[in-house]
Design an enzyme around this catalytic site. Structure first.
Site, PDB file in Angstrom:
ATOM      1  CG  LEU A  82      86.275 -22.527  42.881  1.00 55.86           C
ATOM      2  CD1 LEU A  82      85.384 -23.610  42.289  1.00 55.86           C
ATOM      3  CD2 LEU A  82      87.335 -23.136  43.773  1.00 55.86           C
ATOM      4  CG  ASP A  83      92.666 -19.831  40.407  1.00 51.14           C
ATOM      5  OD1 ASP A  83      92.391 -18.711  40.878  1.00 51.14           O
ATOM      6  OD2 ASP A  83      93.653 -20.503  40.764  1.00 51.14           O
ATOM      7  NE  ARG A  84      88.117 -18.269  31.286  1.00 48.83           N
ATOM      8  CZ  ARG A  84      88.162 -17.441  30.247  1.00 48.83           C
ATOM      9  NH1 ARG A  84      88.939 -16.378  30.286  1.00 48.83           N
ATOM     10  NH2 ARG A  84      87.430 -17.654  29.188  1.00 48.83           N
TER      11      ARG A  84
END
Length: 259
Positions: free
Chosen positions: A53-55
């Site tokens: 998951l993106d930050r």
């Protein structure tokens, strides 16, 4: 401590807080908090990532407890054998539901992807979306006298980089808090007036087949305080009864440009 959504002898799933990196990256050498290391220390054994998951995105993050289970889970992601459900808050009023089939060119990082082919053809990208609720608040933003928002359910069929962010921007309804593809004025207004100082994208649900037992597995990640407060302000508190609520300790924010 991270919230563990599910754990057995083969895999573990956690509710990733917004602002956390999944694993250590040389692109952000100063960061000291990572999901992988935290989960490893928390459960006392090594974990193997199978997706990311993106930050700035929160929600369900699944990991294997062995390299073999990690490989089997990765295959499910690669072969699109599972279903991911996200929720997002977007700019403006969006109505109805539809499928967006809009190919995306590859987004390249100047450092990490410096050897990639910049002329690569656009890749297929499909997202199913459904508008769930709208809100209009008496807060001027840009040239408008009020602020309008929509709660959207997103089901990606493919997994291109930043697919959901880019697809919603293509529909002219960017996700609130998206500093790369969104509306900067709307982001700043949402942060200042409604506490949305982050990307308002949450991986609410992951549905898959257990790689060892073969049983169906449904994983749900609760909404954090930012989401809960926003839902109350907008009158959406009853819109996601199946998604639980959780509390997280304060974490660093990815999109610091909002403040």
């Amino acid at each position: 401590m991270l919230e563990i959504i599910y754990q057995d002898e083969w895999l573990v799933a956690v509710n990733k807080p917004a602002g956390w990196l999944v694993h250590r990256s040389w692109l952000d050498r100063h960061e000291k908090v990572f999901v992988m290391q935290t989960v490893r220390d928390q459960i006392g054994q090594h974990v193997f990532t199978v997706h990311r998951l993106d930050r700035p995105t929160s929600g369900v993050l699944l990991m294997g407890l062995s390299s073999e289970v990690g490989r089997l889970l990765s295959q499910q992601f690669e072969q699109h054998q599972l279903q991911k459900r996200y929720h997002a808050v977007v700019r403006g009023w969006l109505e109805g539901e539809a499928t967006l089939d809009y190919p995306l060119t590859e987004e390249l990082d100047k450092i990490a992807d410096k050897f990639s082919n910049p002329e690569k053809a656009p890749q297929p990208a499909v997202t199913h979306w459904r508008a769930m609720a709208t809100a209009e608040l008496p807060v001027p933003v840009s040239r408008y006298d009020t602020s309008r928002y929509t709660l959207v359910e997103l089901l990606p069929e493919t997994g291109r980089k930043h697919q959901l962010r880019r697809h919603m921007t293509h529909l002219r309804h960017p996700i609130i808090g998206d500093s790369a593809h969104g509306d900067l004025k709307q982001n700043r207004s949402a942060a200042a007036n409604f506490g949305m100082r982050r990307l308002m994208l949450h991986a609410s649900e992951l549905s898959l087949t257990h790689p060892v037992t073969g049983e169906p597995l449904l994983l749900r990640a609760g909404l954090d305080n930012v989401w809960q407060e926003m839902m109350m302000q907008f009158g959406w508190q009853d819109c996601l009864p199946e998604v639980p609520r959780v509390e997280f300790p304060a974490a660093s924010l990815q999109d610091s440009s909002l403040t």
